[in-house]
Design a protein around this motif. Structure first.
Motif, PDB file in Angstrom:
ATOM      1  N   LEU A   1      -3.743  -1.293  -3.647  1.00 45.18           N
ATOM      2  CA  LEU A   1      -3.657  -0.473  -2.445  1.00 45.18           C
ATOM      3  C   LEU A   1      -4.703   0.635  -2.489  1.00 45.18           C
ATOM      4  CD1 LEU A   1      -1.885  -0.076   0.134  1.00 45.18           C
ATOM      5  CD2 LEU A   1      -0.558   1.556  -1.207  1.00 45.18           C
ATOM      6  N   PHE A   2      -5.630   0.609  -1.557  1.00 45.14           N
ATOM      7  CA  PHE A   2      -6.719   1.590  -1.459  1.00 45.14           C
ATOM      8  C   PHE A   2      -7.565   1.655  -2.735  1.00 45.14           C
ATOM      9  CE2 PHE A   2      -3.411   3.541   1.377  1.00 45.14           C
ATOM     10  CZ  PHE A   2      -4.015   3.161   2.574  1.00 45.14           C
ATOM     11  N   GLY A   3      -7.511   0.640  -3.577  1.00 46.02           N
ATOM     12  CA  GLY A   3      -8.313   0.586  -4.792  1.00 46.02           C
ATOM     13  C   GLY A   3      -7.681   1.249  -6.005  1.00 46.02           C
ATOM     14  N   HIS A   4      -6.420   1.667  -5.908  1.00 43.23           N
ATOM     15  CA  HIS A   4      -5.806   2.437  -6.994  1.00 43.23           C
ATOM     16  C   HIS A   4      -5.619   1.644  -8.294  1.00 43.23           C
ATOM     17  CE1 HIS A   4      -1.967   0.467  -6.275  1.00 43.23           C
ATOM     18  NE2 HIS A   4      -1.451   1.147  -7.298  1.00 43.23           N
TER      19      HIS A   4
ATOM     20  N   VAL B   1      -2.002   6.551  -6.289  1.00 44.35           N
ATOM     21  CA  VAL B   1      -2.383   6.163  -4.935  1.00 44.35           C
ATOM     22  C   VAL B   1      -3.087   7.348  -4.271  1.00 44.35           C
ATOM     23  CG1 VAL B   1      -1.504   5.440  -2.676  1.00 44.35           C
ATOM     24  CG2 VAL B   1      -0.544   4.446  -4.751  1.00 44.35           C
ATOM     25  N   CYS B   2      -2.634   8.558  -4.544  1.00 50.90           N
ATOM     26  CA  CYS B   2      -3.241   9.773  -3.991  1.00 50.90           C
ATOM     27  C   CYS B   2      -4.715   9.886  -4.393  1.00 50.90           C
ATOM     28  CB  CYS B   2      -2.451  10.996  -4.462  1.00 50.90           C
ATOM     29  SG  CYS B   2      -3.071  12.578  -3.873  1.00 50.90           S
ATOM     30  N   THR B   3      -5.021   9.627  -5.651  1.00 54.29           N
ATOM     31  CA  THR B   3      -6.408   9.684  -6.131  1.00 54.29           C
ATOM     32  C   THR B   3      -7.267   8.661  -5.403  1.00 54.29           C
ATOM     33  OG1 THR B   3      -5.748  10.506  -8.297  1.00 54.29           O
ATOM     34  CG2 THR B   3      -7.895   9.425  -8.170  1.00 54.29           C
ATOM     35  N   ALA B   4      -6.744   7.453  -5.222  1.00 56.18           N
ATOM     36  CA  ALA B   4      -7.489   6.412  -4.508  1.00 56.18           C
ATOM     37  C   ALA B   4      -7.697   6.799  -3.046  1.00 56.18           C
ATOM     38  CB  ALA B   4      -6.749   5.082  -4.609  1.00 56.18           C
ATOM     39  N   ILE B   5      -6.678   7.379  -2.422  1.00 59.29           N
ATOM     40  CA  ILE B   5      -6.806   7.821  -1.031  1.00 59.29           C
ATOM     41  C   ILE B   5      -7.885   8.901  -0.924  1.00 59.29           C
ATOM     42  CG2 ILE B   5      -5.637   9.083   0.836  1.00 59.29           C
ATOM     43  CD1 ILE B   5      -3.032   7.604  -0.062  1.00 59.29           C
TER      44      ILE B   5
ATOM     45  N   CYS C   1       1.639  10.557  -5.780  1.00 54.85           N
ATOM     46  CA  CYS C   1       0.780  11.521  -6.465  1.00 54.85           C
ATOM     47  C   CYS C   1       0.790  11.412  -7.982  1.00 54.85           C
ATOM     48  CB  CYS C   1       1.143  12.934  -6.020  1.00 54.85           C
ATOM     49  SG  CYS C   1       0.881  13.160  -4.232  1.00 54.85           S
ATOM     50  N   ASN C   2       1.844  10.869  -8.564  1.00 58.53           N
ATOM     51  CA  ASN C   2       1.832  10.605 -10.002  1.00 58.53           C
ATOM     52  C   ASN C   2       1.087   9.307 -10.244  1.00 58.53           C
ATOM     53  OD1 ASN C   2       3.291  12.789 -10.965  1.00 58.53           O
ATOM     54  ND2 ASN C   2       5.238  11.693 -10.975  1.00 58.53           N
TER      55      ASN C   2
END
Length: 156
Positions: free
Chosen positions: A52-55, A71-75, A127-128
């Motif tokens: 998902l989004f490259g995470h 996922v937050c980092t990828a976003i 976010c984790n």
């Protein structure tokens, strides 16, 4: 701590989940179900994660070159304006419906006169770094949560 804009959750994450999982992503899909869809069943060791989004393929800074970031980092890499300092920490449950959760956050913004593009939510699921969190298995979630509440200041 960084958070994801509610606007991104509504207009980008929701459609991406629908596209990625089709009928498996519906009104009854819980965060627990979504974790299984993304990372596989418990104890699978992330053998075939959905990227998902490259995470899942992105190399993080904290895991000695191993792939897998939050996922937050990828976003943030994909859409930098969608991730900023968290304005709200979200208290939630693994058994919440993901669709209802996102819809409720959007309704919260409307009810409080807040622009969804300016509300950045910290949600541990997003976010984790779940790869790191679940592999280590020794994190003190209570201590981490307490310091986040103090740092962010607003809990929904």
């Amino acid at each position: 701590a960084k958070g994801v804009a509610v606007d991104f959750l509504v207009h980008k994450l929701e459609p991406e989940l629908q596209k990625s999982f089709g009928s498996q992503y519906n009104e009854g899909t819980t965060f627990m179900d979504l974790a299984t869809l993304l990372w596989g069943p418990p104890n699978c060791r992330f053998e075939n994660p959905v990227d998902l989004f490259g995470h899942a393929r992105m190399i993080g800074r904290t895991r000695d070159g191993e792939a897998g970031v939050s996922v937050c980092t990828a976003i943030e890499k994909l859409s930098p304006p969608a991730v900023k300092k968290a304005t709200h920490l979200i208290s939630w449950s693994w058994r919440y419906s993901v669709k209802k959760f996102i819809r409720t956050l959007h309704e919260y913004c409307s009810a409080h006169g807040l622009k969804s593009s300016g509300v950045f939510v910290w949600v541990c699921f997003l976010c984790n770094n779940q790869f790191e969190w679940l592999r280590q298995g020794e994190n003190d979630g209570v201590q981490s949560f307490g310091s986040l509440v103090k740092h962010i200041g607003k809990v929904v």
